[in-house]
Enzyme design. Structure first.
Site, PDB file in Angstrom:
ATOM      1  CE1 TYR A  41      -4.095   1.677   0.103  1.00 49.06           C
ATOM      2  CE2 TYR A  41      -3.433   2.571   2.218  1.00 49.06           C
ATOM      3  CZ  TYR A  41      -4.303   2.546   1.153  1.00 49.06           C
ATOM      4  OH  TYR A  41      -5.380   3.392   1.140  1.00 49.06           O
ATOM      5  CE  LYS A  85      -7.202   3.244  -1.782  1.00 48.60           C
ATOM      6  NZ  LYS A  85      -7.168   3.892  -0.468  1.00 48.60           N
TER       7      LYS A  85
END
Length: 501
Positions: A101, A170
């Site tokens: 991320y 995501k």
């Protein structure tokens, strides 16, 4: 991702099962399974446990010498064995979150075309718009889709227009933190071209080499996609990600009452910032309505933060909307958002425009703009929020000017990746003698406080997985402001600062 002992019947055999990441178990296939699935002779003799597989994968990961190489390794692992991929992440979550991320994902997307190995998700290109429904249906037929993560790659993680880059990170976080089955999620990229000249001139660029489509053509293409989601997947959550400033809020407003739509850059960033400020004012024994807010960076994220904080003031403290708006000072590339900017003010910012007469006699720079430092001197803010990707904008002078009139200044440098942050939190901590209450948008090393202790500075803790999971299990037809506020309040209640100010 819960373990199960149920028997699953599959039609795949041999190489077909070893090359399918959802079914491939690698060396974990038992002897019985190898015989049943035609795998005898296709794998080494030893049967490994998931613990052994994770140890081997982790050792391989550690041999990669940069975050980007580690990200690439993990992406490759996901394409081979998704169960092993998620098990490895869960066992080393704190260490690997910054790899899969922010901040590393920004570098991975910037290098998407050069790192590309295998397609994942659905690519809908403007040039192929006539076959969009056929392409869409081909991807979803026979599947129970709960989540669609969609991006037009117009404004990726502080690095701008990246043309094409699938929104897999995501989806991974939704699985890790909310338990959404990855089989039931679909990453989608709307490839409407790019204005990034580096990409357009790159012979390895995998997207549509065309200037970015805008206006009515863009709207028709996007609407066609949204209507397909509504037609075939009416109970799904549609997560918009990394849309540019001209489209993000507009598309959210257009579709939020027609489907369960969520824009993380606007609502997610706003909600997690609200949670951080709520926990901070809990430490200072004040209220949201007692604060004066400067938001440095008035793009999609900055506007979303302003609105979320404003709505929190209205709903929790009972302040009228127009009065709550006056507690905010927004600054963008043209300086303070005030009346004299005229046509330079985007329509969606109008409710936060400051009157000119407030600023008579306030010095301006050589461009006639009122700078951040002058706004700090004039307004004496209690909350300073950065979402500008202007590295180092919160200078020592700015931070110490703020700290002159506030006992516990609330400073949130939220830009990511880390290299674009407005201030290193360790510096803000030092410049205020440990008095600042800090939250960041990217991971940073622990900060040493005046009492000699080290404190972990968490990134803008992820609120969207829980909100998304709630919408999915409730089959919500919309994601309302009150739902988001409830999520922010619950997240704020978990803040360690409430127990240790």
């Amino acid at each position: 991702m819960a373990s199960t002992n149920r028997i699953v019947r599959v039609a795949l055999r041999g190489d077909a099962i070893l090359t399918n990441p959802l079914w491939n178990k690698g060396t974990a296939f038992t002897l019985k399974e190898r015989k049943q699935l035609g795998l005898m002779g296709r794998l080494p003799y030893k049967v490994n446990t998931i613990d052994q597989q994770c140890q081997r994968a982790y050792d391989q990961l550690l041999s990669r010498d940069t975050p980007l190489r580690k990200n690439s390794f993990l992406q490759s692992l996901k394409e081979q064995n998704s169960v092993l991929f998620y098990q490895l992440l869960l066992r080393h979550l704190k260490e690997l979150m910054p790899i899969v991320y922010t901040p590393t994902e920004a570098d991975a997307i910037a290098n998407y075309s050069h790192l590309f190995r295998r397609s994942e998700g659905l690519y809908l290109t403007y040039s192929g718009r006539d076959s969009m429904e056929e392409d869409f249906f081909e991807q979803i037929k026979g599947r129970d889709i709960d989540l669609i993560v969609c991006s037009d790659s117009g404004a990726i993680l502080g690095i701008g227009d990246q043309g094409v880059g699938i929104s897999t990170a995501k989806s991974v976080i939704y699985t890790l933190l909310a338990g959404i089955n990855p089989v039931k999620s679909l990453p989608v990229v709307l490839d409407v071209g790019t204005d990034n000249e580096i990409l357009l001139n790159d012979p390895l660029y995998v997207g549509w080499c065309h200037k970015r489509i805008r206006g009515e053509d863009y709207d028709q293409f996007t609407d066609k996609f949204v209507q397909l989601v509504r037609k075939y997947l009416p109970h799904s959550l549609l997560h918009f990600e990394d849309f540019g400033v001209t489209n993000a809020q507009r598309l959210l407003d257009l579709y939020r009452d027609k489907h369960a739509v969520f824009n993380d850059d606007i609502q997610g960033t706003g909600a997690v910032t609200l949670a951080a400020v709520v926990s901070a004012v809990g430490v200072t024994k004040s209220t949201l309505a007692d604060q004066r807010y400067i938001i440095y960076g008035a793009g999609s994220a900055g506007l979303g933060i302003a609105r979320q904080l404003r709505d929190g003031i209205v709903q929790t403290d009972g302040v009228p909307l127009d009065k709550a708006n006056r507690q905010f000072y927004l600054i963008d590339k043209h300086g303070l958002i005030k009346e004299s900017l005229g046509d330079l003010i985007r329509p969606e910012l109008r409710e936060f425009v400051r009157p000119n007469d407030e600023w008579e006699g306030v010095p301006t720079n050589d461009k006639g703009e009122i700078t951040l430092l002058e706004v700090v001197k004039k307004t004496k803010p209690t909350v300073l929020i950065g979402c500008s990707t202007h590295a180092g904008a919160f200078t020592q002078e700015v931070v110490q000017e703020m700290a002159k009139t506030v006992d516990r200044p609330i400073i949130l440098p939220l830009s990511n990746p880390s290299r674009l942050v407005e201030v290193d939190p360790a510096k803000a901590n030092d410049w205020t003698n440990g008095r600042a209450l800090l939250a960041t948008g990217s991971p940073f090393p622990p900060a040493r406080m005046p009492n000699g202790k080290n404190y972990i500075l968490l990134p803008d803790a992820l609120i969207y997985p829980g909100l998304g999971f709630g919408a999915v299990i409730a089959k919500a037809r919309s994601l309302s402001d009150s739902m988001i506020l409830a999520g922010a309040q619950r997240l704020a209640s978990l803040s360690p600062a409430l127990k240790d100010p």
